[in-house]
Design a protein around this motif. Structure first.
Motif, PDB file in Angstrom:
ATOM      1  N   ARG A  47       0.833  -1.212   0.000  1.00  0.00           N
ATOM      2  CA  ARG A  47       0.000   0.000   0.000  1.00  0.00           C
ATOM      3  C   ARG A  47       0.866   1.259   0.000  1.00  0.00           C
ATOM      4  NH1 ARG A  47      -5.322  -0.745   0.521  1.00  0.00           N
ATOM      5  NH2 ARG A  47      -6.135  -2.676   1.436  1.00  0.00           N
ATOM      6  N   ASN A  48       1.913   1.250   0.807  1.00  0.00           N
ATOM      7  CA  ASN A  48       2.812   2.411   0.837  1.00  0.00           C
ATOM      8  C   ASN A  48       3.489   2.603  -0.515  1.00  0.00           C
ATOM      9  OD1 ASN A  48       2.203   2.902   3.511  1.00  0.00           O
ATOM     10  ND2 ASN A  48       3.949   1.788   4.305  1.00  0.00           N
ATOM     11  N   LEU A  49       3.863   1.490  -1.148  1.00  0.00           N
ATOM     12  CA  LEU A  49       4.485   1.583  -2.466  1.00  0.00           C
ATOM     13  C   LEU A  49       3.507   2.161  -3.483  1.00  0.00           C
ATOM     14  CD1 LEU A  49       6.968   0.862  -4.221  1.00  0.00           C
ATOM     15  CD2 LEU A  49       5.900  -1.339  -4.648  1.00  0.00           C
ATOM     16  N   SER A  50       2.267   1.682  -3.435  1.00  0.00           N
ATOM     17  CA  SER A  50       1.255   2.199  -4.356  1.00  0.00           C
ATOM     18  C   SER A  50       0.973   3.672  -4.098  1.00  0.00           C
ATOM     19  CB  SER A  50      -0.031   1.381  -4.211  1.00  0.00           C
ATOM     20  OG  SER A  50      -1.050   1.896  -5.035  1.00  0.00           O
ATOM     21  N   LYS A  51       0.898   4.044  -2.819  1.00  0.00           N
ATOM     22  CA  LYS A  51       0.646   5.448  -2.474  1.00  0.00           C
ATOM     23  C   LYS A  51       1.810   6.342  -2.868  1.00  0.00           C
ATOM     24  CE  LYS A  51      -0.562   8.359   1.490  1.00  0.00           C
ATOM     25  NZ  LYS A  51      -0.801   8.368   2.952  1.00  0.00           N
ATOM     26  N   LYS A  52       3.025   5.828  -2.753  1.00  0.00           N
ATOM     27  CA  LYS A  52       4.224   6.617  -3.070  1.00  0.00           C
ATOM     28  C   LYS A  52       4.238   7.048  -4.525  1.00  0.00           C
ATOM     29  CE  LYS A  52       9.282   6.215  -3.143  1.00  0.00           C
ATOM     30  NZ  LYS A  52      10.424   5.315  -2.841  1.00  0.00           N
ATOM     31  N   TYR A  53       3.780   6.180  -5.397  1.00  0.00           N
ATOM     32  CA  TYR A  53       3.830   6.469  -6.829  1.00  0.00           C
ATOM     33  C   TYR A  53       2.503   6.982  -7.380  1.00  0.00           C
ATOM     34  CZ  TYR A  53       8.424   4.376  -7.013  1.00  0.00           C
ATOM     35  OH  TYR A  53       9.761   4.121  -6.827  1.00  0.00           O
ATOM     36  N   THR A  76      -2.260  -0.126 -12.639  1.00  0.00           N
ATOM     37  CA  THR A  76      -1.401  -1.107 -11.961  1.00  0.00           C
ATOM     38  C   THR A  76      -1.270  -0.775 -10.482  1.00  0.00           C
ATOM     39  OG1 THR A  76      -0.150  -1.490 -14.001  1.00  0.00           O
ATOM     40  CG2 THR A  76       0.898  -2.143 -11.929  1.00  0.00           C
ATOM     41  N   LEU A  77      -1.098   0.503 -10.168  1.00  0.00           N
ATOM     42  CA  LEU A  77      -0.994   0.918  -8.766  1.00  0.00           C
ATOM     43  C   LEU A  77      -2.286   0.614  -8.011  1.00  0.00           C
ATOM     44  CD1 LEU A  77       0.824   4.370  -9.147  1.00  0.00           C
ATOM     45  CD2 LEU A  77       1.828   2.191  -8.481  1.00  0.00           C
ATOM     46  N   ASN A  78      -3.426   0.880  -8.650  1.00  0.00           N
ATOM     47  CA  ASN A  78      -4.710   0.594  -8.001  1.00  0.00           C
ATOM     48  C   ASN A  78      -4.907  -0.906  -7.801  1.00  0.00           C
ATOM     49  OD1 ASN A  78      -5.311   3.328  -7.956  1.00  0.00           O
ATOM     50  ND2 ASN A  78      -6.313   3.272  -9.950  1.00  0.00           N
TER      51      ASN A  78
END
Length: 592
Positions: A47-53, A76-78
């Motif tokens: 989740r942090n990785l997805s939020k970061k980008y 992809t992030l979602n």
């Protein structure tokens, strides 16, 4: 196969084995608990990785996500965010279905094991007590028999002795009889206790112990079954989220397949298209006839004077804008006839226009962007104006919806005065109406600019066309107004009209007004407090601690004009320098 019959004498080993079984179960619980923690940590990191980008709101990154490749990356992030959610589901299900349930079962198992082994010890203690009673009665019977035998031997000895009195013999006989009776009683007691012990022993080994051990065996088998079921649940929890994880992965594949390189290429065109036409060929200019200089129709510069302006204004020259360049002093050429000078003056109109555009470009560099987006190329300006019109229309619609809601509320108050005072809404209604009117005027203003860009309205006034027609008839063919009159030297787009290019003064030394401009005198000095990297046009780089000359103080816009040498000058932020003005300098102010 029963522990009661096969392991009747392995009480201690059974106790150790069942404790080991509980330890194994607790170890498995610990394993599952650590797995849930790993799943939670993994989900959190995903989740942090997805939020970061993720693109930041109201930032330039949001505009980049109009491209299909960026949209696919966002999808992809979602999907990775949903993927992380499934790992959280794994952790929650394992915790609720395995960890919590097994922990409760272990507590129950410990209580049941304690109860069974307590019964076993109690039965063991009972048989040991019976054994002790049997041993005690046996020893007493043995002792009484020996005592009776000794008493009988003593009587016989006394009876055979002729020297012993009859009374002593009778006493010995009675004593022997007593001892013999005690032996008989001990024998009876021993026999009774022995029978009882044998019965208790049979009950112990063939009834109590098998029953207790059977219960322990069943308890252990339930533990084994429960552990196997937990392992199945462990696998099922993972299997349940596999379809959803598969959908997440399918979503990523679908997003990747939706990438359209042609569409992205078209978006690049829409984003950066200026709307200008490429310049035509530059024709040969014949300078062999000084009195009859002509200008090419298709020339990018439109005139000799404009050609000079393009060279001086188009980019950086020694890191400075054109007004800051000091022309190298050289002996002035002989004055040319007045007619020739007038001809050059007429053809140097774009030079004045470019200087005005240059000043405007400098103001844009310093943050003063025009409201009509005239600093942008035509196509970009049209897009910005259209975007602004759409935003204003949305705001107008919101205000109108609010006005309708207030009007309906006022009608309700009029019909039902007990619900509220209708007059209390008049002020709000008036305020909303004023906001609508302001937004409409603003929208009309931007629509007019948009219409002008799209060609629905004339871009120039009749007066400007008449003036330009008068000069064009005397000097040169018309030039491309779109490509020349609207582009400032630093690449910015401007809607500056050429009305100010009307001739007001006939000066024979017009060209020298800019080319031979004397440098501004220094009005003080300054010391750089911080290092400033002057990357924009019109600015100058300074190093912390450097001392420079001040040639123009801050006019309230936060910039001070300084000079390092005769060839290097420009603007720096006033907050970056400490100014020491010369009180005797012309125009200097005293700072307290």
């Amino acid at each position: 196969m029963s522990w009661g019959t096969e392991l009747w004498d392995q009480f201690e080993n059974l106790e150790k084995h069942t404790q080991w079984g509980i330890d194994i179960l607790e170890k498995y619980i610990k394993f599952v608990k650590e797995r849930t923690e790993i799943e939670l940590s993994y989900a959190k990191q995903l989740r942090n990785l997805s939020k970061k980008y993720q693109p930041k709101k109201n930032s330039k990154e949001e505009e980049e996500y109009k491209y299909t490749a960026c949209k696919a990356f966002l999808s992809t992030l979602n999907e990775m965010n949903d993927y992380a959610g499934q790992h959280e589901v794994i952790s929650e299900n394992m915790t609720s279905q395995i960890t919590v349930e097994l922990a409760r079962y272990v507590q129950e198992l410990k209580q049941e094991r304690k109860s069974h082994f307590h019964e076993g010890r109690k039965a063991q203690q009972h048989i040991e007590t019976c054994w002790k009673q049997l041993e005690s009665s046996k020893r007493r019977f043995e002792r009484d028999c020996k005592e009776a035998d000794r008493a009988q031997q003593y009587f016989e000895k006394m009876d055979a002795d002729i020297n012993v009195t009859k009374a002593d013999v009778e006493k010995a006989r009675q004593q022997a009889q007593i001892r013999h009776q005690m032996a008989e009683d001990s024998k009876a007691d021993y026999s009774s206790i022995l029978q009882k012990f044998n019965h208790e022993q049979r009950e112990y080994y063939y009834s109590h112990i098998p029953t207790i051990y059977q219960k322990i065996q069943e308890m252990e088998e339930r533990r084994i079954v429960r552990m196997g079921e937990s392992m199945k649940t462990y696998a099922e929890v993972d299997r349940q989220v596999v379809p959803i994880i598969g959908k997440c992965l399918d979503g990523i594949v679908k997003a990747a397949e939706s990438i359209d390189q042609k569409n992205d290429s078209q978006l690049v065109i829409e984003a950066y298209k200026s709307g200008f036409e490429p310049p035509g060929d530059i024709e040969f200019e014949d300078y062999t006839q000084p009195m009859k200089r002509t200008i090419s129709e298709n020339s990018l510069s439109n005139s000799r004077g404009e050609g000079k302006a393009e060279l001086k204004f188009g980019g950086k020259s020694k890191g400075k804008l054109w007004p800051f360049i000091k022309k190298n002093k050289s002996p002035k050429q002989q004055k040319e006839p007045l007619s020739h000078r007038f001809n050059e003056f007429m053809t140097s109109k774009p030079k004045i226009h470019c200087f005005r555009s240059l000043k405007r470009g400098l103001s844009l560099k310093l943050g003063a962007a025009p409201e009509d987006f005239s600093n942008l190329p035509p196509e970009q300006r049209r897009k910005k104006l259209q975007q602004k019109v759409d935003e204003l229309n949305k705001d107008i619609q919101k205000e109108m919806d609010q006005r309708d809601a207030i009007t309906k509320m006022k009608d309700v108050y009029l019909k039902n005065p007990q619900m509220g005072d209708p007059a209390s809404l008049d002020h709000k209604l008036t305020e909303v109406s004023q906001n609508i009117e302001k937004l409409r005027l603003e929208a009309q203003k931007f629509e007019a600019w948009l219409a002008e860009v799209e060609g629905r309205l004339p871009a120039r006034s009749e007066q400007a066309r008449r003036q330009s027609g008068m000069y064009d008839g005397q000097t040169a063919p018309p030039v491309n107004n779109c490509a020349q009159d609207r582009e400032s030297p630093d690449g910015s787009y401007t809607e500056e009209q050429s009305q100010e290019s009307e001739v007001k003064v006939l000066a024979t030394d017009f060209d020298d007004e800019f080319d031979d401009e004397e440098p501004l005198p220094a009005i003080g000095t300054c010391k750089a407090l911080y290092t400033f990297d002057g990357q924009n046009e019109g600015t100058i780089s300074v190093v912390e601690g450097e001392t420079l000359y001040v040639i123009e103080e801050d006019k309230g816009d936060g910039w001070t004009r300084i000079r390092r040498s005769e060839e290097e000058e420009g603007y720096v932020p006033t907050s970056y320098v400490e100014v020491y003005l010369d009180k005797n300098a012309k125009g200097a102010k005293t700072y307290i």
